[in-house]
Structure formats: structure tokens, C-alpha cells
Scaffold this motif. Sequence first.
Motif, PDB file in Angstrom:
ATOM      1  N   THR A 148      -6.793   4.366   3.613  1.00 31.97           N
ATOM      2  CA  THR A 148      -6.503   5.793   3.522  1.00 31.97           C
ATOM      3  C   THR A 148      -5.005   6.038   3.631  1.00 31.97           C
ATOM      4  OG1 THR A 148      -6.923   6.006   5.899  1.00 31.97           O
ATOM      5  CG2 THR A 148      -8.723   6.590   4.408  1.00 31.97           C
ATOM      6  N   ILE A 149      -4.473   6.833   2.696  1.00 27.92           N
ATOM      7  CA  ILE A 149      -3.067   7.227   2.699  1.00 27.92           C
ATOM      8  C   ILE A 149      -3.028   8.686   3.145  1.00 27.92           C
ATOM      9  CG2 ILE A 149      -0.940   7.346   1.364  1.00 27.92           C
ATOM     10  CD1 ILE A 149      -2.139   4.510   1.729  1.00 27.92           C
ATOM     11  N   TYR A 150      -2.584   8.900   4.350  1.00 29.42           N
ATOM     12  CA  TYR A 150      -2.871  10.112   5.115  1.00 29.42           C
ATOM     13  C   TYR A 150      -1.814  11.221   4.967  1.00 29.42           C
ATOM     14  CZ  TYR A 150      -3.344  12.664   9.616  1.00 29.42           C
ATOM     15  OH  TYR A 150      -3.444  13.591  10.612  1.00 29.42           O
ATOM     16  N   VAL A 170       0.862  -1.182   0.000  1.00 25.16           N
ATOM     17  CA  VAL A 170       0.000   0.000   0.000  1.00 25.16           C
ATOM     18  C   VAL A 170       0.899   1.233   0.000  1.00 25.16           C
ATOM     19  CG1 VAL A 170      -1.964  -1.117   1.111  1.00 25.16           C
ATOM     20  CG2 VAL A 170      -0.189  -0.066   2.525  1.00 25.16           C
ATOM     21  N   GLY A 171       0.303   2.413   0.118  1.00 28.86           N
ATOM     22  CA  GLY A 171       1.046   3.664   0.018  1.00 28.86           C
ATOM     23  C   GLY A 171       1.967   3.944   1.193  1.00 28.86           C
ATOM     24  N   SER A 172       2.571   5.141   1.168  1.00 25.73           N
ATOM     25  CA  SER A 172       3.667   5.467   2.084  1.00 25.73           C
ATOM     26  C   SER A 172       3.234   5.755   3.513  1.00 25.73           C
ATOM     27  CB  SER A 172       4.432   6.679   1.542  1.00 25.73           C
ATOM     28  OG  SER A 172       3.572   7.805   1.438  1.00 25.73           O
ATOM     29  N   ASP A 173       1.973   6.115   3.748  1.00 25.50           N
ATOM     30  CA  ASP A 173       1.537   6.407   5.112  1.00 25.50           C
ATOM     31  C   ASP A 173       0.114   5.898   5.336  1.00 25.50           C
ATOM     32  OD1 ASP A 173       1.760   7.418   7.714  1.00 25.50           O
ATOM     33  OD2 ASP A 173       0.866   9.337   7.146  1.00 25.50           O
ATOM     34  N   PRO A 174      -0.058   4.580   5.375  1.00 24.31           N
ATOM     35  CA  PRO A 174      -1.405   4.017   5.556  1.00 24.31           C
ATOM     36  C   PRO A 174      -1.869   4.161   7.006  1.00 24.31           C
ATOM     37  CG  PRO A 174       0.217   2.252   5.558  1.00 24.31           C
ATOM     38  CD  PRO A 174       0.970   3.522   5.271  1.00 24.31           C
TER      39      PRO A 174
END
Length: 346
Positions: free
Chosen positions: A80-82, A61-65
Amino acid sequence: MKATKSHLIKLLIISITLIYTASKCSAQSTPVRALLALSKSEHVLAIIDPVSLKIIAKVPVGSDPHEVIASADGKTAYVTIYGGGSLHDLNVIDLVAQRALPTIDTRPLMGPHGITFVDGKVWFTVEGTKTVARYDPATGKFDWAMGTGQDRTHMIYVVPGGKRVYTTNVASGTVSILVDSLIKPNPMPNGFTPPAHWDWTQTLIPVSKGSEGFDVSPDGKELWTAAADDGTIAVIDLAAKKLLTTIDAKAMGANRLKFTPDSKRVLVTSLRTGDLFIYDTATHQQIKRVSTGHGAAGILMDDDGSRAFIGCTGDNYVAVVDLKTLEVTGHIAVGGADGLAWAVRP
């Protein structure tokens, strides 16, 4: 006898096929009921068998889940990638195929955080733009958004039917009650009466600053939210839209709060101390304080209330708590564990 070039190519193709087949056979399928756990440090969504407590698969998943939810059919997860309000992605995961699907770009809505799935749609908070929004997977479009005007609109709860939405606004120290109701305008001076129409209204309930984790009681009557700054728990009457009481829980660093399925207890995690605070909802008294590790965050429970799963970010695991004995009984290795959710296929 020397092997011909064509023979070597055939052998290579057969070897690759055997390796691929073996890897497919060794891969474990996603359970009908799966525990989903986000890893902040490894940037993956872990799919876990809740019976064996074994990780079945990890999907990037993305860099800041931060938070995760599954669709009603249990086949798709949304993450959500915050980025502290600076990023703008919803990652989409095929839980059956255990692979990432095309990412949803939320721009101009920045910093998606809290997320839920209600009535076939994805509802989420957007902290960077002080908004709550809704995405329709059927049309691939955002079909509703409403600003709160509050700082750090963080977590979200949507009542089935989609006519009431609750959020916590961490830095403003408020809870938003958003209601879609029928508005009946008064007659104008010229005698014309505008037609009745549906519109959203917001009621703000003041609570302690740092209130982010919250939950609604199973009967839908009360909302409880815990404040990281002063460790208190605010209890709100949702029908009257007013604060009922504030409990001096001393849950400093409070991060998440959840009712047990029978509504008799409330669980509160502390990101600061790593403790799980267990409160009696009738007496408002603490039952027990359980040390789960470091950085206690996300909370998830079995439907029968037998176990709680606690994401312990600092210890890189999900702690398993027996809710009968109120003791930690196991751990699941997930790096930087935080957001948790169930995915259940019919």
C-alpha cells in the motif's frame, strides 16, 4: 595485427554477455519462505532470508510504502502506498523474479493502508475515503467496497470465508465489525414479502482514540487493540460484539499489536518509546518491556513462536527478538523499516 571493427564488436558482445551472465549467477533466488520488509526511507521492498537474516534482493516501490502482504502462493506481494490518505496505489511485486509488476491505481479510493490476502483476493483499508475495499487479481477489478463513515480507517483483519471484516478507526476511536449476513425482510403492508438477500452491516465498538494496531486471537473469540493516545489495550468479545475490558498497559505511542501463535501472549510496539510490551493474555499483566530501538512499528512472528521481528523505523533496522529469552538477538539493516509480512511458496 590490428583488430577489425567486426572483431571488436564481437568482443564487446561477448563481454556484455559474460557480465550479464555473472550478474545473473550472483543474484540469489527468493527463499521458499521469505521475510518481506518495507523501507520507508529507501522506498524498497526488502526480500530477506529468515534463516541467515541476509537481504536477498531489494525491489523499488512507491514514495510512501506502509503495509505489505503476500499472495497465498507466496509468489506475489502487494504494497500500500499511503501518503497520509492522499495517494492511490497498490504496488505489485513478482517475488520470484524480484521485479515490480504494473501498479494498481485505486482511485477514487484514496490512501490505501492496511492490507491482507484472503480467499484469493486483496482486502485493504482506504483511509482517505473512509472505506474498506477488495481487489480480485484474477479479474483485475475491484469487486467490493464498503464505507465505514469513520475517521482514519487504518488496519484490517478478514476472517477466512470473507464474511466478517474488522478494522480500527484511529481518529474516531472505534473498531468496525463488518458482517455479510442473510437479511430476511418483514412483510410489507400489501402482503408482499421481499426475498431474503445477503447484505453487509456494521457494528461500531467505542475504544480509546489512537487505537490502530490490533489482532484477533487465534481462536477467533477476542480482538485486542492498543491505543497510542492513552496507552490502553481494549479487549473486545467478537461474538457478543462488545467491549470486555480495558487494560491500563501504559503503552504510550502504541503502534502495532500481535498475538503469539499459541495465543498466550500479546506483543505491542511503541512508535514513541521504541519498546516492545509483552502481555499475558490470561492475566492481562505485563510480562516484560523490551527496548528494541527507536520507532518500533511492524510486528511479525515465526509460526512456531520462537522469534519476533520488529520494524524499528527510526533506527533503520528490523530487530530480531528471541521469544524464549525475551531479548534482542540481532538486527537486519532496512532503512525506515515498517510493514512486515511472510511470503511462503508451497
